[in-house]
Design a protein around this motif. Structure first.
Motif, PDB file in Angstrom:
ATOM      1  N   LYS A 188      34.491 142.289 -27.089  1.00  8.07           N
ATOM      2  CA  LYS A 188      33.258 141.900 -26.390  1.00  8.07           C
ATOM      3  C   LYS A 188      33.279 142.418 -24.955  1.00  8.07           C
ATOM      4  N   GLY A 189      34.440 142.319 -24.294  1.00 12.17           N
ATOM      5  CA  GLY A 189      34.565 142.843 -22.934  1.00 12.17           C
ATOM      6  C   GLY A 189      34.321 144.339 -22.888  1.00 12.17           C
ATOM      7  N   SER A 190      34.808 145.055 -23.906  1.00 14.63           N
ATOM      8  CA  SER A 190      34.602 146.502 -23.964  1.00 14.63           C
ATOM      9  C   SER A 190      33.123 146.846 -24.116  1.00 14.63           C
ATOM     10  N   SER A 191      32.425 146.089 -24.947  1.00 11.06           N
ATOM     11  CA  SER A 191      30.988 146.312 -25.127  1.00 11.06           C
ATOM     12  C   SER A 191      30.221 146.035 -23.829  1.00 11.06           C
ATOM     13  N   LEU A 192      30.611 144.961 -23.137  1.00 11.40           N
ATOM     14  CA  LEU A 192      29.966 144.624 -21.873  1.00 11.40           C
ATOM     15  C   LEU A 192      30.206 145.687 -20.810  1.00 11.40           C
ATOM     16  N   LEU A 193      31.385 146.323 -20.862  1.00 12.11           N
ATOM     17  CA  LEU A 193      31.677 147.378 -19.884  1.00 12.11           C
ATOM     18  C   LEU A 193      30.696 148.535 -20.027  1.00 12.11           C
ATOM     19  N   MET A 194      30.346 148.886 -21.265  1.00  6.17           N
ATOM     20  CA  MET A 194      29.369 149.950 -21.475  1.00  6.17           C
ATOM     21  C   MET A 194      28.029 149.584 -20.849  1.00  6.17           C
ATOM     22  N   GLU A 195      27.602 148.334 -21.059  1.00  5.82           N
ATOM     23  CA  GLU A 195      26.338 147.880 -20.461  1.00  5.82           C
ATOM     24  C   GLU A 195      26.439 147.855 -18.938  1.00  5.82           C
ATOM     25  N   CYS A 240      34.957 136.794 -20.293  1.00  4.60           N
ATOM     26  CA  CYS A 240      35.699 137.262 -21.478  1.00  4.60           C
ATOM     27  C   CYS A 240      37.197 137.299 -21.205  1.00  4.60           C
ATOM     28  N   GLU A 241      37.544 137.817 -20.032  1.00  6.32           N
ATOM     29  CA  GLU A 241      38.963 137.907 -19.684  1.00  6.32           C
ATOM     30  C   GLU A 241      39.589 136.525 -19.558  1.00  6.32           C
ATOM     31  N   HIS A 242      38.848 135.583 -18.969  1.00  7.27           N
ATOM     32  CA  HIS A 242      39.361 134.218 -18.831  1.00  7.27           C
ATOM     33  C   HIS A 242      39.506 133.553 -20.194  1.00  7.27           C
ATOM     34  N   GLU A 243      38.530 133.768 -21.076  1.00  4.94           N
ATOM     35  CA  GLU A 243      38.608 133.209 -22.422  1.00  4.94           C
ATOM     36  C   GLU A 243      39.782 133.812 -23.188  1.00  4.94           C
ATOM     37  N   ALA A 244      39.979 135.119 -23.029  1.00  4.79           N
ATOM     38  CA  ALA A 244      41.115 135.768 -23.685  1.00  4.79           C
ATOM     39  C   ALA A 244      42.433 135.213 -23.149  1.00  4.79           C
ATOM     40  N   ASP A 245      42.505 134.985 -21.841  1.00  4.54           N
ATOM     41  CA  ASP A 245      43.712 134.394 -21.257  1.00  4.54           C
ATOM     42  C   ASP A 245      43.969 133.001 -21.814  1.00  4.54           C
ATOM     43  N   ASP A 299      45.910 141.642 -24.679  1.00  3.05           N
ATOM     44  CA  ASP A 299      45.411 141.082 -23.421  1.00  3.05           C
ATOM     45  C   ASP A 299      45.343 142.138 -22.320  1.00  3.05           C
ATOM     46  N   LYS A 300      46.245 143.098 -22.362  1.00  5.71           N
ATOM     47  CA  LYS A 300      46.246 144.151 -21.348  1.00  5.71           C
ATOM     48  C   LYS A 300      44.984 145.006 -21.421  1.00  5.71           C
ATOM     49  N   ILE A 301      44.376 145.080 -22.604  1.00  2.00           N
ATOM     50  CA  ILE A 301      43.148 145.863 -22.754  1.00  2.00           C
ATOM     51  C   ILE A 301      42.017 145.235 -21.932  1.00  2.00           C
ATOM     52  N   VAL A 302      41.804 143.941 -22.134  1.00  2.00           N
ATOM     53  CA  VAL A 302      40.692 143.279 -21.422  1.00  2.00           C
ATOM     54  C   VAL A 302      40.993 143.151 -19.933  1.00  2.00           C
ATOM     55  N   ASN A 303      42.265 143.064 -19.569  1.00  2.00           N
ATOM     56  CA  ASN A 303      42.605 143.052 -18.139  1.00  2.00           C
ATOM     57  C   ASN A 303      42.167 144.346 -17.462  1.00  2.00           C
ATOM     58  N   LYS A 304      42.387 145.460 -18.132  1.00  2.00           N
ATOM     59  CA  LYS A 304      41.993 146.755 -17.563  1.00  2.00           C
ATOM     60  C   LYS A 304      40.470 146.871 -17.490  1.00  2.00           C
ATOM     61  N   ILE A 305      39.782 146.359 -18.491  1.00  2.00           N
ATOM     62  CA  ILE A 305      38.321 146.373 -18.481  1.00  2.00           C
ATOM     63  C   ILE A 305      37.794 145.605 -17.272  1.00  2.00           C
ATOM     64  N   LYS A 306      38.382 144.434 -17.014  1.00  2.00           N
ATOM     65  CA  LYS A 306      37.967 143.643 -15.860  1.00  2.00           C
ATOM     66  C   LYS A 306      38.250 144.391 -14.557  1.00  2.00           C
ATOM     67  N   ASP A 307      39.389 145.078 -14.493  1.00  2.24           N
ATOM     68  CA  ASP A 307      39.722 145.848 -13.288  1.00  2.24           C
ATOM     69  C   ASP A 307      38.662 146.909 -13.004  1.00  2.24           C
ATOM     70  N   LEU A 326      36.345 146.840  -9.657  1.00  3.38           N
ATOM     71  CA  LEU A 326      36.411 147.920  -8.672  1.00  3.38           C
ATOM     72  C   LEU A 326      35.034 148.536  -8.440  1.00  3.38           C
ATOM     73  N   MET A 327      34.308 148.787  -9.522  1.00  2.43           N
ATOM     74  CA  MET A 327      33.005 149.418  -9.392  1.00  2.43           C
ATOM     75  C   MET A 327      31.991 148.489  -8.726  1.00  2.43           C
ATOM     76  N   THR A 328      32.092 147.181  -9.010  1.00  2.00           N
ATOM     77  CA  THR A 328      31.189 146.226  -8.378  1.00  2.00           C
ATOM     78  C   THR A 328      31.474 146.120  -6.881  1.00  2.00           C
ATOM     79  N   GLY A 329      32.750 146.002  -6.543  1.00  2.00           N
ATOM     80  CA  GLY A 329      33.125 145.837  -5.144  1.00  2.00           C
ATOM     81  C   GLY A 329      32.723 147.007  -4.275  1.00  2.00           C
ATOM     82  N   ARG A 330      32.758 148.211  -4.831  1.00  2.00           N
ATOM     83  CA  ARG A 330      32.441 149.410  -4.059  1.00  2.00           C
ATOM     84  C   ARG A 330      31.038 149.958  -4.356  1.00  2.00           C
ATOM     85  N   ARG A 331      30.300 149.262  -5.263  1.00  2.00           N
ATOM     86  CA  ARG A 331      28.986 149.766  -5.681  1.00  2.00           C
ATOM     87  C   ARG A 331      29.093 151.230  -6.120  1.00  2.00           C
TER      88      ARG A 331
END
Length: 228
Positions: free
Chosen positions: A30-37, A60-65, A96-104, A108-113
């Motif tokens: 689900k996190g991967s799909s959201l990343l595309m959006e 998603c990342e918190h739920e996965a954790d 879990d490492k997959i969704v962690n990277k997705i969140k990263d 990063l993209m949100t913080g720097r626009r």
């Protein structure tokens, strides 16, 4: 609060741990799909929508954790399956490492626009589709292995999932090739963009590739488990 109290996990693990592992992997997918959006909206400059999607990825990342922690706490020390507890814990960590990277990436993209150059929109979209397909394929391998082991299927489980894992490897190779092509397209643009911006663009491109790589590693871990 005791996380094991009134939890469905102990009874679930009495039969098989794969239901909980699959639930965890579905959150990752689900996190991967959201990343595309998220990247689609960020490319359009719709930062309100992009930030909302970033928050959904965080959720998603918190739920996965949370699922990972409950799996660790409730996984019996002895399983009536040809898979050890230690192997299953390594597997959930790999997922879990997959969704962690997705969140990263979204963080990063949100913080720097951040936005990719217009010339890269189509290649980036294809790159993300391959990455998401890798995550989805890892989930399919997990579901297939769980069903086969739960049913006590007599034939070699390793042989039955070999083709699925091979497809996962093919997707990861495609992701590598797409990353190389995108980097090549970026070269002539380096003089047009600020060096710091280029550095972060390269970082995100690498991170997207890491998602596919981590999905392939999780699939490889499943193949190892199936052959033991």
């Amino acid at each position: 609060m005791d996380p094991t109290k009134n939890s469905p996990f102990p009874s679930l693990f009495g039969k098989s741990p794969f239901g909980a592992l699959t639930e965890h992997m579905r959150q990752v997918e689900k996190g991967s799909s959201l990343l595309m959006e998220f990247i689609e909206r960020s490319q359009a400059g719709d930062w309100d929508a992009a930030e909302a999607l970033h928050q959904q990825i965080n959720d998603c990342e918190h739920e996965a954790d949370d699922l990972k922690d409950r799996i660790r706490l409730n996984l019996p020390s002895t399983l009536f399956m040809p898979i050890s507890r230690a192997d299953l814990l390594v597997l959930v960590e790999a997922q879990d490492k997959i969704v962690n990277k997705i969140k990263d990436i979204s963080g990063l993209m949100t913080g720097r626009r951040m936005q990719f150059p217009d010339a890269l929109q189509a290649p980036i979209r294809a790159y993300l589709e391959t990455t998401h397909a890798s995550v989805a394929q890892a989930r399919k391998v997990l579901e297939e292995l769980g069903e086969l082991l739960d049913s006590g299927f007599g034939r070699s489980v390793g042989e039955l999932i070999a083709d699925m894992v091979a497809e996962l490897g093919r997707l990861e190779n495609t992701s590598d090739e797409q990353q190389v092509a995108i980097r090549r397209q970026l070269l002539p643009l380096e003089s047009e963009l600020p060096p710091l911006e280029m550095m972060f663009i390269y970082r995100v491109i690498d991170a997207i590739g890491s998602v596919a790589d981590r999905a392939e590693r999780a699939g490889s871990r499943l193949q190892i488990l199936a052959t033991r």
